[in-house]
Design a protein around this motif. Structure first.
Motif, mmCIF file in Angstrom:
data_model
loop_
_atom_site.group_PDB
_atom_site.id
_atom_site.type_symbol
_atom_site.label_atom_id
_atom_site.label_comp_id
_atom_site.label_asym_id
_atom_site.label_seq_id
_atom_site.Cartn_x
_atom_site.Cartn_y
_atom_site.Cartn_z
ATOM 1 N N ALA A 28 6.374 -1.513 -3.930
ATOM 2 C CA ALA A 28 5.036 -0.980 -3.663
ATOM 3 C C ALA A 28 4.272 -0.884 -4.980
ATOM 4 C CB ALA A 28 5.145 0.394 -3.021
ATOM 5 N N ILE A 29 2.999 -1.282 -4.959
ATOM 6 C CA ILE A 29 2.175 -1.275 -6.166
ATOM 7 C C ILE A 29 0.913 -0.467 -5.903
ATOM 8 C CG2 ILE A 29 0.866 -2.693 -7.798
ATOM 9 C CD1 ILE A 29 2.840 -4.963 -7.209
ATOM 10 N N THR A 65 -1.067 5.040 0.862
ATOM 11 C CA THR A 65 -1.569 5.125 -0.508
ATOM 12 C C THR A 65 -1.241 3.876 -1.327
ATOM 13 O OG1 THR A 65 0.433 6.255 -1.220
ATOM 14 C CG2 THR A 65 -1.420 7.637 -0.524
ATOM 15 N N VAL A 66 -0.397 3.007 -0.802
ATOM 16 C CA VAL A 66 -0.018 1.782 -1.512
ATOM 17 C C VAL A 66 -1.111 0.744 -1.330
ATOM 18 C CG1 VAL A 66 1.669 -0.095 -1.592
ATOM 19 C CG2 VAL A 66 2.441 2.248 -1.245
ATOM 20 N N LEU A 109 4.825 -6.259 -3.115
ATOM 21 C CA LEU A 109 5.440 -7.461 -3.656
ATOM 22 C C LEU A 109 6.768 -7.630 -2.931
ATOM 23 C CD1 LEU A 109 5.289 -9.746 -5.758
ATOM 24 C CD2 LEU A 109 6.529 -8.243 -7.329
ATOM 25 N N LYS A 110 6.865 -8.677 -2.130
ATOM 26 C CA LYS A 110 8.068 -8.931 -1.339
ATOM 27 C C LYS A 110 8.776 -10.142 -1.923
ATOM 28 C CE LYS A 110 9.593 -10.381 3.210
ATOM 29 N NZ LYS A 110 9.158 -11.066 4.406
ATOM 30 N N SER A 170 10.384 0.715 -5.771
ATOM 31 C CA SER A 170 11.063 -0.027 -4.707
ATOM 32 C C SER A 170 11.065 0.777 -3.421
ATOM 33 C CB SER A 170 12.509 -0.318 -5.102
ATOM 34 O OG SER A 170 12.544 -1.188 -6.198
ATOM 35 N N ILE A 171 11.028 0.068 -2.310
ATOM 36 C CA ILE A 171 11.043 0.688 -0.983
ATOM 37 C C ILE A 171 12.255 0.158 -0.230
ATOM 38 C CG2 ILE A 171 9.864 0.811 1.240
ATOM 39 C CD1 ILE A 171 7.235 0.695 -0.225
ATOM 40 N N ASP A 172 12.970 1.058 0.416
ATOM 41 C CA ASP A 172 14.088 0.669 1.267
ATOM 42 C C ASP A 172 13.520 0.150 2.586
ATOM 43 O OD1 ASP A 172 16.485 0.277 2.525
ATOM 44 O OD2 ASP A 172 16.953 2.410 2.752
ATOM 45 N N SER A 173 13.665 -1.138 2.830
ATOM 46 C CA SER A 173 13.069 -1.752 4.018
ATOM 47 C C SER A 173 13.729 -1.286 5.306
ATOM 48 C CB SER A 173 13.131 -3.268 3.908
ATOM 49 O OG SER A 173 14.468 -3.693 3.781
#
Length: 161
Positions: A21-22, A112-113, A117-118, A146-149
């Motif tokens: 997430a950016i 808020t993101v 970037l995937k 990082s995000i836990d998908s």
């Protein structure tokens, strides 16, 4: 009558990808340029944007296919703002239309993101940390993580092909 139950867990496995997430206020093309510069990649805008909800929401998407690593990188916007004009019911001498700005999100859990970037391919933790540190080096980016998908409710929106 006997009931037969098919278990397909072994046949279908989830796609493995890393999601970052950016948070930033940059335009999409400017962010893609800076990520290309800091990460040494070549993101290019796809000819067609992502369309959801019968073309009511479109999200810009950039893609780079790394043939050496067999990896596809995608930079996608999370925010779509559309303007609609609605007829007013009141009697007035002035404009009888009012402008309404509607905001929709690709991943509503992360409102808020600004961008995601995937990276399609299961990369190890040290490489993910290296990529994240390089993203955070961009001065215009406020934060990235990082995000836990597996925790996402709307991960189907991240299927681009």
């Amino acid at each position: 009558m006997a009931v037969h139950k098919l278990i397909l867990d072994d046949i279908f496995e989830e796609d493995l990808y890393t999601l970052i997430a950016i948070h930033c206020t940059l335009e999409d093309y400017r962010l893609a340029y800076l990520l290309n510069k800091y990460l040494g990649i070549s993101l290019i805008r796809k000819p067609l944007d992502l369309d959801y909800q019968d073309e009511k929401s479109t999200y810009s998407i950039f893609e780079w296919e790394d043939n050496k690593q067999q990896t596809i990188w995608n930079l996608v916007s999370n925010v779509c703002k559309t303007e609609d004009y609605r007829q007013r019911n009141d009697e007035s001498l002035f404009d009888s239309e009012e402008k309404i700005t509607r905001t929709t999100y690709l991943i509503p859990e992360y409102k808020t993101v600004n961008y995601f970037l995937k990276i399609d391919n299961d990369i190890n933790f040290s490489k993910e940390k290296y990529i994240l540190n390089n993203v955070l080096e961009v001065p215009q980016i406020a934060t990235a993580y990082s995000i836990d998908s597996n925790q996402l409710k709307s991960k189907d929106n991240l299927i681009f092909n």
